[in-house]
Design a protein around this motif. Sequence first.
Motif, PDB file in Angstrom:
ATOM      1  N   ARG A 119       0.822  -1.217   0.000  1.00  0.00           N
ATOM      2  CA  ARG A 119       0.000   0.000   0.000  1.00  0.00           C
ATOM      3  C   ARG A 119       0.854   1.264   0.000  1.00  0.00           C
ATOM      4  O   ARG A 119       0.450   2.302  -0.525  1.00  0.00           O
ATOM      5  CB  ARG A 119      -0.930   0.002   1.218  1.00  0.00           C
ATOM      6  CG  ARG A 119      -2.122  -0.946   1.087  1.00  0.00           C
ATOM      7  CD  ARG A 119      -3.147  -0.675   2.155  1.00  0.00           C
ATOM      8  NE  ARG A 119      -2.614  -0.948   3.484  1.00  0.00           N
ATOM      9  CZ  ARG A 119      -2.652  -2.125   4.096  1.00  0.00           C
ATOM     10  NH1 ARG A 119      -3.187  -3.164   3.470  1.00  0.00           N
ATOM     11  NH2 ARG A 119      -2.157  -2.282   5.303  1.00  0.00           N
ATOM     12  N   SER A 120       2.032   1.178   0.606  1.00  0.00           N
ATOM     13  CA  SER A 120       2.890   2.359   0.693  1.00  0.00           C
ATOM     14  C   SER A 120       3.790   2.539  -0.537  1.00  0.00           C
ATOM     15  O   SER A 120       4.415   3.583  -0.697  1.00  0.00           O
ATOM     16  CB  SER A 120       3.773   2.280   1.941  1.00  0.00           C
ATOM     17  OG  SER A 120       4.762   1.269   1.805  1.00  0.00           O
ATOM     18  N   MET A 121       3.843   1.545  -1.404  1.00  0.00           N
ATOM     19  CA  MET A 121       4.821   1.563  -2.484  1.00  0.00           C
ATOM     20  C   MET A 121       4.468   2.554  -3.586  1.00  0.00           C
ATOM     21  O   MET A 121       3.318   2.695  -3.979  1.00  0.00           O
ATOM     22  CB  MET A 121       4.988   0.160  -3.078  1.00  0.00           C
ATOM     23  CG  MET A 121       5.990   0.096  -4.222  1.00  0.00           C
ATOM     24  SD  MET A 121       6.346  -1.588  -4.762  1.00  0.00           S
ATOM     25  CE  MET A 121       7.369  -2.154  -3.408  1.00  0.00           C
ATOM     26  N   GLU A 122       5.514   3.227  -4.053  1.00  0.00           N
ATOM     27  CA  GLU A 122       5.410   4.105  -5.223  1.00  0.00           C
ATOM     28  C   GLU A 122       6.506   3.743  -6.216  1.00  0.00           C
ATOM     29  O   GLU A 122       7.636   3.439  -5.820  1.00  0.00           O
ATOM     30  CB  GLU A 122       5.576   5.570  -4.822  1.00  0.00           C
ATOM     31  CG  GLU A 122       4.513   6.104  -3.895  1.00  0.00           C
ATOM     32  CD  GLU A 122       4.762   7.553  -3.543  1.00  0.00           C
ATOM     33  OE1 GLU A 122       4.986   8.362  -4.481  1.00  0.00           O
ATOM     34  OE2 GLU A 122       4.775   7.882  -2.353  1.00  0.00           O
ATOM     35  N   LEU A 123       6.175   3.797  -7.493  1.00  0.00           N
ATOM     36  CA  LEU A 123       7.132   3.618  -8.574  1.00  0.00           C
ATOM     37  C   LEU A 123       7.232   4.958  -9.298  1.00  0.00           C
ATOM     38  O   LEU A 123       6.233   5.446  -9.852  1.00  0.00           O
ATOM     39  CB  LEU A 123       6.675   2.520  -9.540  1.00  0.00           C
ATOM     40  CG  LEU A 123       6.401   1.138  -8.925  1.00  0.00           C
ATOM     41  CD1 LEU A 123       5.907   0.179 -10.009  1.00  0.00           C
ATOM     42  CD2 LEU A 123       7.629   0.589  -8.246  1.00  0.00           C
ATOM     43  N   ARG A 124       8.418   5.556  -9.280  1.00  0.00           N
ATOM     44  CA  ARG A 124       8.603   6.891  -9.851  1.00  0.00           C
ATOM     45  C   ARG A 124       9.710   6.873 -10.900  1.00  0.00           C
ATOM     46  O   ARG A 124      10.642   6.071 -10.829  1.00  0.00           O
ATOM     47  CB  ARG A 124       8.989   7.893  -8.761  1.00  0.00           C
ATOM     48  CG  ARG A 124       7.984   8.068  -7.645  1.00  0.00           C
ATOM     49  CD  ARG A 124       8.522   9.088  -6.653  1.00  0.00           C
ATOM     50  NE  ARG A 124       7.671   9.239  -5.489  1.00  0.00           N
ATOM     51  CZ  ARG A 124       7.993   9.991  -4.432  1.00  0.00           C
ATOM     52  NH1 ARG A 124       9.158  10.640  -4.429  1.00  0.00           N
ATOM     53  NH2 ARG A 124       7.174  10.082  -3.409  1.00  0.00           N
ATOM     54  N   ALA A 125       9.622   7.793 -11.822  1.00  0.00           N
ATOM     55  CA  ALA A 125      10.705   7.976 -12.785  1.00  0.00           C
ATOM     56  C   ALA A 125      11.936   8.502 -12.073  1.00  0.00           C
ATOM     57  O   ALA A 125      11.842   9.301 -11.140  1.00  0.00           O
ATOM     58  CB  ALA A 125      10.279   8.952 -13.873  1.00  0.00           C
ATOM     59  N   ASP A 126      13.107   8.025 -12.479  1.00  0.00           N
ATOM     60  CA  ASP A 126      14.370   8.525 -11.958  1.00  0.00           C
ATOM     61  C   ASP A 126      15.336   8.641 -13.135  1.00  0.00           C
ATOM     62  O   ASP A 126      14.967   8.365 -14.283  1.00  0.00           O
ATOM     63  CB  ASP A 126      14.916   7.594 -10.875  1.00  0.00           C
ATOM     64  CG  ASP A 126      15.855   8.312  -9.921  1.00  0.00           C
ATOM     65  OD1 ASP A 126      16.292   9.436 -10.231  1.00  0.00           O
ATOM     66  OD2 ASP A 126      16.175   7.737  -8.860  1.00  0.00           O
ATOM     67  N   PHE A 127      16.560   9.004 -12.857  1.00  0.00           N
ATOM     68  CA  PHE A 127      17.545   9.129 -13.928  1.00  0.00           C
ATOM     69  C   PHE A 127      17.868   7.752 -14.499  1.00  0.00           C
ATOM     70  O   PHE A 127      18.419   6.901 -13.813  1.00  0.00           O
ATOM     71  CB  PHE A 127      18.796   9.823 -13.400  1.00  0.00           C
ATOM     72  CG  PHE A 127      18.573  11.280 -13.106  1.00  0.00           C
ATOM     73  CD1 PHE A 127      18.653  12.217 -14.130  1.00  0.00           C
ATOM     74  CD2 PHE A 127      18.252  11.703 -11.829  1.00  0.00           C
ATOM     75  CE1 PHE A 127      18.432  13.566 -13.875  1.00  0.00           C
ATOM     76  CE2 PHE A 127      18.029  13.049 -11.561  1.00  0.00           C
ATOM     77  CZ  PHE A 127      18.112  13.983 -12.584  1.00  0.00           C
ATOM     78  N   ILE A 133       9.924   3.300  -3.820  1.00  0.00           N
ATOM     79  CA  ILE A 133       9.820   3.866  -2.483  1.00  0.00           C
ATOM     80  C   ILE A 133       8.722   3.134  -1.728  1.00  0.00           C
ATOM     81  O   ILE A 133       7.613   2.936  -2.250  1.00  0.00           O
ATOM     82  CB  ILE A 133       9.498   5.371  -2.538  1.00  0.00           C
ATOM     83  CG1 ILE A 133      10.610   6.132  -3.259  1.00  0.00           C
ATOM     84  CG2 ILE A 133       9.280   5.933  -1.139  1.00  0.00           C
ATOM     85  CD1 ILE A 133      10.302   7.590  -3.475  1.00  0.00           C
ATOM     86  N   ALA A 134       9.011   2.710  -0.504  1.00  0.00           N
ATOM     87  CA  ALA A 134       8.006   2.019   0.318  1.00  0.00           C
ATOM     88  C   ALA A 134       8.455   2.019   1.768  1.00  0.00           C
ATOM     89  O   ALA A 134       9.631   2.262   2.070  1.00  0.00           O
ATOM     90  CB  ALA A 134       7.785   0.590  -0.172  1.00  0.00           C
ATOM     91  N   GLU A 135       7.514   1.744   2.665  1.00  0.00           N
ATOM     92  CA  GLU A 135       7.811   1.618   4.083  1.00  0.00           C
ATOM     93  C   GLU A 135       7.588   0.176   4.520  1.00  0.00           C
ATOM     94  O   GLU A 135       6.557  -0.419   4.222  1.00  0.00           O
ATOM     95  CB  GLU A 135       6.941   2.565   4.906  1.00  0.00           C
ATOM     96  CG  GLU A 135       7.269   4.025   4.699  1.00  0.00           C
ATOM     97  CD  GLU A 135       6.533   4.934   5.657  1.00  0.00           C
ATOM     98  OE1 GLU A 135       5.941   4.412   6.623  1.00  0.00           O
ATOM     99  OE2 GLU A 135       6.559   6.160   5.449  1.00  0.00           O
ATOM    100  N   VAL A 166      13.609  -0.534   6.929  1.00  0.00           N
ATOM    101  CA  VAL A 166      12.308   0.094   7.143  1.00  0.00           C
ATOM    102  C   VAL A 166      11.951   1.011   5.984  1.00  0.00           C
ATOM    103  O   VAL A 166      10.870   0.909   5.402  1.00  0.00           O
ATOM    104  CB  VAL A 166      12.297   0.878   8.476  1.00  0.00           C
ATOM    105  CG1 VAL A 166      10.991   1.667   8.622  1.00  0.00           C
ATOM    106  CG2 VAL A 166      12.472  -0.072   9.657  1.00  0.00           C
ATOM    107  N   ASP A 167      12.863   1.929   5.658  1.00  0.00           N
ATOM    108  CA  ASP A 167      12.608   2.901   4.593  1.00  0.00           C
ATOM    109  C   ASP A 167      13.249   2.419   3.302  1.00  0.00           C
ATOM    110  O   ASP A 167      14.462   2.539   3.116  1.00  0.00           O
ATOM    111  CB  ASP A 167      13.158   4.271   4.985  1.00  0.00           C
ATOM    112  CG  ASP A 167      12.453   4.843   6.205  1.00  0.00           C
ATOM    113  OD1 ASP A 167      11.208   4.825   6.227  1.00  0.00           O
ATOM    114  OD2 ASP A 167      13.145   5.290   7.145  1.00  0.00           O
TER     115      ASP A 167
END
Length: 389
Positions: A119-127, A133-135, A166-167
């Motif tokens: 539920r906390s996970m995000e998939l973002r564009a990076d270089f 990102i998730a907890e 954790v992070d």
Amino acid sequence: MGLTGCSEDNNMKPFSDNQTPPGQVTNIQMKPGAGSVDISYTLPDDKDLLYVKAVYTLQSGKQREVRASYYTNSMTLDGFFDTEEHEVKIYSYNKSEVASDPVTIQVQPKESPIWAVRRSMELRADFMGVKIIAENEEKADLAIQVFYKDSLDKWANMEGIYTKTVDINQTLRGLDTLTYEVGAVIRDKFQNYTDTIFAQISPYFETDLEKSKYRDGRLPGDTPERGGSEGIAKLWDGNTTAAQRYMTAQPEDGSPSSCTIDIGQTAQLSRLKFWTYPEWMASGPWPYYFRGTPRIIEVWGSQNPNPDGSWDSSWYLLSRYEVIKPSGLPYGQMSDEDKRYAEAGFNVELDPLAPRTKYIRLKQILNWEGTTWLDLTEIQVYGDNRKQN
């Protein structure tokens, strides 16, 4: 003192020959946890008791056994996927490996940790890649499998992420500056899987800035080297694992140490990656996160620094970076994940809105021994050095 060997047939026999089954455990208490249930019980009054075993079936269909010796009266039943009731059989065993009749109980765990991470996970564009990102508040032992659709519209796997931290904040690279459909699935060590999270990303351009152009940019006020240092050019010789490295002296007044590097090209910087060498320890494994290696370090940039070395307006802060051990273990200790993380190098993300840069200045705020001298093995600067229109 002599040593005795095993017989040739290597038959393993029980501690004793007592065919009388032990008594059952009683007074069973249950406390549900995330994907688990803690149970406690009263042991049977049996002098020949050896251990207690719980048997149950996981979501994968695999049977799991958890054992606890007679020195304790509790155990944790883990690996549950859902919050439904599950049947568990508990046996007592004596030293002859003779089991009692089972005590059958129903346990109801709380939600598996993988779902909170999902539920906390995000998939973002990076270089040139995707940032995950998730907890992971429960510090569950996880694998995150990431994949993307390639030019043939087929799913292709990227490198997996294996972590208990954790992070969670990691980037998997190797993509172009195209638009991609990406997905990720979380798995725990019990082969429980989440559903797939999907996202559409368009990675940003970067390239590794050619190290042959790097030069010593030493300025007045930069910290002298300490004995044993191999010179600042060691930082761009391409060897991330050599024992030879660049080290500054410790400033007498305890102020931060610094060094300046002319990267030989003007670019919009995206990140700086650095590697450290594990300290030699005669008593055991060589630990990273030790002595003069960075714990808190700042990266500053300039197009045309003041030649007197002043920290004036010719310098702008690109990043203040803190090295975090994934395990959180005390100084001098590290887990396998800590080791893998250090060996891969530490990625310092730089301010994408900062001006284009030709000089970088490293400012060691705090090292792992609590002082400010700097110990580094290698660096690599990344960015966009294409000519501006």
